[in-house]
Motif scaffolding. Structure first.
Motif, PDB file in Angstrom:
ATOM      1  N   VAL A  34       0.819  -1.206   0.000  1.00  0.00           N
ATOM      2  CA  VAL A  34       0.000   0.000   0.000  1.00  0.00           C
ATOM      3  C   VAL A  34       0.856   1.260   0.000  1.00  0.00           C
ATOM      4  CG1 VAL A  34      -0.192   0.010   2.522  1.00  0.00           C
ATOM      5  CG2 VAL A  34      -1.937   1.174   1.141  1.00  0.00           C
ATOM      6  N   SER A  35       0.459   2.215  -0.807  1.00  0.00           N
ATOM      7  CA  SER A  35       1.078   3.533  -0.780  1.00  0.00           C
ATOM      8  C   SER A  35       0.024   4.535  -0.328  1.00  0.00           C
ATOM      9  CB  SER A  35       1.618   3.919  -2.166  1.00  0.00           C
ATOM     10  OG  SER A  35       0.576   3.997  -3.121  1.00  0.00           O
ATOM     11  N   VAL A  36       0.420   5.427   0.562  1.00  0.00           N
ATOM     12  CA  VAL A  36      -0.507   6.401   1.144  1.00  0.00           C
ATOM     13  C   VAL A  36      -0.001   7.800   0.844  1.00  0.00           C
ATOM     14  CG1 VAL A  36      -1.641   7.189   3.250  1.00  0.00           C
ATOM     15  CG2 VAL A  36      -1.048   4.777   2.993  1.00  0.00           C
ATOM     16  N   ARG A  37      -0.892   8.631   0.332  1.00  0.00           N
ATOM     17  CA  ARG A  37      -0.545  10.024   0.062  1.00  0.00           C
ATOM     18  C   ARG A  37      -1.599  10.937   0.682  1.00  0.00           C
ATOM     19  NH1 ARG A  37      -0.012  10.211  -6.311  1.00  0.00           N
ATOM     20  NH2 ARG A  37      -1.694   8.669  -6.091  1.00  0.00           N
ATOM     21  N   GLY A  38      -1.163  12.111   1.073  1.00  0.00           N
ATOM     22  CA  GLY A  38      -2.074  13.105   1.614  1.00  0.00           C
ATOM     23  C   GLY A  38      -2.472  12.880   3.055  1.00  0.00           C
ATOM     24  N   SER A  39      -1.735  12.045   3.782  1.00  0.00           N
ATOM     25  CA  SER A  39      -2.100  11.755   5.171  1.00  0.00           C
ATOM     26  C   SER A  39      -2.039  12.995   6.060  1.00  0.00           C
ATOM     27  CB  SER A  39      -1.199  10.658   5.741  1.00  0.00           C
ATOM     28  OG  SER A  39       0.166  11.015   5.636  1.00  0.00           O
ATOM     29  N   GLU A  40      -1.319  14.039   5.603  1.00  0.00           N
ATOM     30  CA  GLU A  40      -1.252  15.262   6.398  1.00  0.00           C
ATOM     31  C   GLU A  40      -2.608  15.963   6.466  1.00  0.00           C
ATOM     32  OE1 GLU A  40      -0.281  16.412   2.135  1.00  0.00           O
ATOM     33  OE2 GLU A  40       0.214  14.771   3.516  1.00  0.00           O
ATOM     34  N   HIS A  41      -3.533  15.587   5.605  1.00  0.00           N
ATOM     35  CA  HIS A  41      -4.859  16.198   5.608  1.00  0.00           C
ATOM     36  C   HIS A  41      -5.805  15.582   6.631  1.00  0.00           C
ATOM     37  CE1 HIS A  41      -3.661  18.381   2.120  1.00  0.00           C
ATOM     38  NE2 HIS A  41      -3.706  17.364   1.288  1.00  0.00           N
ATOM     39  N   GLY A 149     -22.732  20.277   9.351  1.00  0.00           N
ATOM     40  CA  GLY A 149     -21.634  21.177   9.013  1.00  0.00           C
ATOM     41  C   GLY A 149     -20.284  20.500   9.059  1.00  0.00           C
ATOM     42  N   ALA A 150     -20.272  19.183   8.883  1.00  0.00           N
ATOM     43  CA  ALA A 150     -19.034  18.413   8.992  1.00  0.00           C
ATOM     44  C   ALA A 150     -18.041  18.776   7.902  1.00  0.00           C
ATOM     45  CB  ALA A 150     -19.340  16.915   8.934  1.00  0.00           C
ATOM     46  N   THR A 151     -16.769  18.699   8.245  1.00  0.00           N
ATOM     47  CA  THR A 151     -15.712  18.815   7.249  1.00  0.00           C
ATOM     48  C   THR A 151     -15.649  17.517   6.461  1.00  0.00           C
ATOM     49  OG1 THR A 151     -14.398  20.311   8.619  1.00  0.00           O
ATOM     50  CG2 THR A 151     -13.229  19.084   6.914  1.00  0.00           C
ATOM     51  N   VAL A 152     -15.537  17.637   5.145  1.00  0.00           N
ATOM     52  CA  VAL A 152     -15.464  16.469   4.267  1.00  0.00           C
ATOM     53  C   VAL A 152     -14.013  16.219   3.875  1.00  0.00           C
ATOM     54  CG1 VAL A 152     -16.117  15.524   2.014  1.00  0.00           C
ATOM     55  CG2 VAL A 152     -17.799  16.774   3.387  1.00  0.00           C
ATOM     56  N   LEU A 153     -13.592  14.969   4.004  1.00  0.00           N
ATOM     57  CA  LEU A 153     -12.244  14.573   3.599  1.00  0.00           C
ATOM     58  C   LEU A 153     -12.370  13.526   2.492  1.00  0.00           C
ATOM     59  CD1 LEU A 153      -9.191  14.925   4.246  1.00  0.00           C
ATOM     60  CD2 LEU A 153      -9.384  12.883   5.663  1.00  0.00           C
ATOM     61  N   PRO A 154     -12.083  13.881   1.234  1.00  0.00           N
ATOM     62  CA  PRO A 154     -12.182  12.896   0.154  1.00  0.00           C
ATOM     63  C   PRO A 154     -11.070  11.857   0.229  1.00  0.00           C
ATOM     64  CG  PRO A 154     -11.337  14.987  -0.677  1.00  0.00           C
ATOM     65  CD  PRO A 154     -11.697  15.220   0.763  1.00  0.00           C
ATOM     66  N   VAL A 155     -11.438  10.614  -0.077  1.00  0.00           N
ATOM     67  CA  VAL A 155     -10.480   9.505  -0.062  1.00  0.00           C
ATOM     68  C   VAL A 155     -10.616   8.756  -1.386  1.00  0.00           C
ATOM     69  CG1 VAL A 155      -9.666   7.440   1.138  1.00  0.00           C
ATOM     70  CG2 VAL A 155     -10.817   9.269   2.421  1.00  0.00           C
ATOM     71  N   ALA A 156      -9.507   8.549  -2.068  1.00  0.00           N
ATOM     72  CA  ALA A 156      -9.508   7.838  -3.341  1.00  0.00           C
ATOM     73  C   ALA A 156      -8.750   6.522  -3.203  1.00  0.00           C
ATOM     74  CB  ALA A 156      -8.883   8.692  -4.434  1.00  0.00           C
ATOM     75  N   LEU A 157      -9.419   5.435  -3.543  1.00  0.00           N
ATOM     76  CA  LEU A 157      -8.819   4.106  -3.461  1.00  0.00           C
ATOM     77  C   LEU A 157      -8.595   3.557  -4.861  1.00  0.00           C
ATOM     78  CD1 LEU A 157     -11.064   2.531  -0.668  1.00  0.00           C
ATOM     79  CD2 LEU A 157      -8.898   3.740  -0.407  1.00  0.00           C
ATOM     80  N   SER A 158      -7.469   2.922  -5.045  1.00  0.00           N
ATOM     81  CA  SER A 158      -7.162   2.291  -6.324  1.00  0.00           C
ATOM     82  C   SER A 158      -6.456   0.964  -6.049  1.00  0.00           C
ATOM     83  CB  SER A 158      -6.265   3.202  -7.166  1.00  0.00           C
ATOM     84  OG  SER A 158      -5.960   2.613  -8.406  1.00  0.00           O
ATOM     85  N   GLY A 159      -6.924  -0.092  -6.688  1.00  0.00           N
ATOM     86  CA  GLY A 159      -6.273  -1.402  -6.567  1.00  0.00           C
ATOM     87  C   GLY A 159      -6.831  -2.315  -5.506  1.00  0.00           C
ATOM     88  N   PHE A 178      -5.575  10.702   0.352  1.00  0.00           N
ATOM     89  CA  PHE A 178      -6.472  11.621   1.046  1.00  0.00           C
ATOM     90  C   PHE A 178      -6.354  12.995   0.399  1.00  0.00           C
ATOM     91  CE2 PHE A 178      -5.138   8.425   4.162  1.00  0.00           C
ATOM     92  CZ  PHE A 178      -6.378   7.957   4.604  1.00  0.00           C
ATOM     93  N   GLY A 179      -7.500  13.564   0.035  1.00  0.00           N
ATOM     94  CA  GLY A 179      -7.495  14.886  -0.565  1.00  0.00           C
ATOM     95  C   GLY A 179      -7.560  15.981   0.486  1.00  0.00           C
ATOM     96  N   GLU A 180      -7.665  17.196   0.031  1.00  0.00           N
ATOM     97  CA  GLU A 180      -7.752  18.324   0.956  1.00  0.00           C
ATOM     98  C   GLU A 180      -9.161  18.416   1.538  1.00  0.00           C
ATOM     99  OE1 GLU A 180      -6.399  21.997  -0.578  1.00  0.00           O
ATOM    100  OE2 GLU A 180      -4.491  21.194  -1.311  1.00  0.00           O
ATOM    101  N   PRO A 181      -9.269  18.649   2.847  1.00  0.00           N
ATOM    102  CA  PRO A 181     -10.594  18.767   3.470  1.00  0.00           C
ATOM    103  C   PRO A 181     -11.308  20.033   3.021  1.00  0.00           C
ATOM    104  CG  PRO A 181      -8.869  19.303   5.047  1.00  0.00           C
ATOM    105  CD  PRO A 181      -8.174  18.797   3.815  1.00  0.00           C
ATOM    106  N   PHE A 182     -12.627  19.981   2.990  1.00  0.00           N
ATOM    107  CA  PHE A 182     -13.419  21.150   2.623  1.00  0.00           C
ATOM    108  C   PHE A 182     -14.805  21.022   3.258  1.00  0.00           C
ATOM    109  CE2 PHE A 182     -14.579  17.941  -0.385  1.00  0.00           C
ATOM    110  CZ  PHE A 182     -15.889  18.206  -0.771  1.00  0.00           C
TER     111      PHE A 182
END
Length: 227
Positions: A34-41, A149-159, A178-182
């Motif tokens: 597994v590779s993880v990107r955007g965990s700082e979000h 009014g929750a913050t949304v955190l997009p998550v993209a899975l592949s594989g 993990f994408g940027e929260p909005f």
């Protein structure tokens, strides 16, 4: 509405989740690369709604196992009657849902969790995408956002579709991004129904921007440059 504290928040649930977390992480390492990107979000205070595309039964384990915060998610009601697994999801407070139909009790429990500022993982497509293509999402997730009014955190899975499946290969490569929260806002001038659809589409487009074009499915031909 019931308080979220009545659902899986006792000491036993916390202990079980704490024990299961390293088990889940070890399982992830055993079954895939597994590779993880955007965990700082991920470190977002307050109510957090993680929205993800859905490729495999393994996805909740994959995402929750990688997050630093304890996370709750929806699970089909049948799982709660399974030996051992059913007991674990009940004790840790996961949300039973009737798939393929409107489930008011599940939505109320999800609202309670978000109002108690618990991170909640949801798969808006409502079912597994068998061809690793994004499916059209349901609008229930948008209602949760508007009500809390929750913050949304997009998550993209592949594989993850290839994990523990015939022909999937030995420890297939899996990407979790993990994408940027909005915080979505209801557009002006739309009916509530149209607004829910607009917010749902916005969330899914945020996920689509994190995926290669060939995996965007129902959202492939929609404009992503505004995201």
């Amino acid at each position: 509405m019931k308080k979220a504290a009545t659902y899986g928040s006792g000491r036993l649930g916390s202990i079980i989740y704490t024990v299961l977390r390293p088990v889940a992480r070890l399982l992830i390492l055993l079954v895939c690369r597994v590779s993880v990107r955007g965990s700082e979000h991920v470190s977002v205070a307050g109510p957090l709604l993680l929205v993800s595309n859905h490729l495999s039964w393994f996805d909740p384990i994959l995402v929750a196992g990688l997050l630093p915060r304890r996370t709750w998610f929806f699970a089909k009601k049948e799982i709660f009657s399974w030996p051992i697994v059913g007991w674990l999801v009940r004790c840790t407070g996961q949300i039973p849902v009737h798939r393929g139909e409107s489930d008011r009790a599940a939505l109320e429990q999800a609202l309670a969790y978000l109002q108690e500022q618990r991170p909640l993982l949801i798969f808006p497509e409502g079912t597994v995408a068998r061809q690793e293509q994004m499916l059209q999402a349901h609008t229930g997730v948008a209602m949760l956002v508007l009500r809390t009014g929750a913050t949304v955190l997009p998550v993209a899975l592949s594989g993850s579709r290839r994990i523990l499946r015939p022909g999937g290969g030995w420890r297939p490569h899996v990407s979790v991004q993990f994408g940027e929260p909005f915080v979505p806002v209801l557009p002006i001038g739309l009916t509530r129904k149209e607004g829910l659809r607009s917010i749902t589409q916005e969330m899914m487009l945020h996920i689509a921007t994190l995926l290669p074009p060939e995996q965007r499915g129902a959202y492939r031909d929609l404009p992503l440059e505004k995201m």
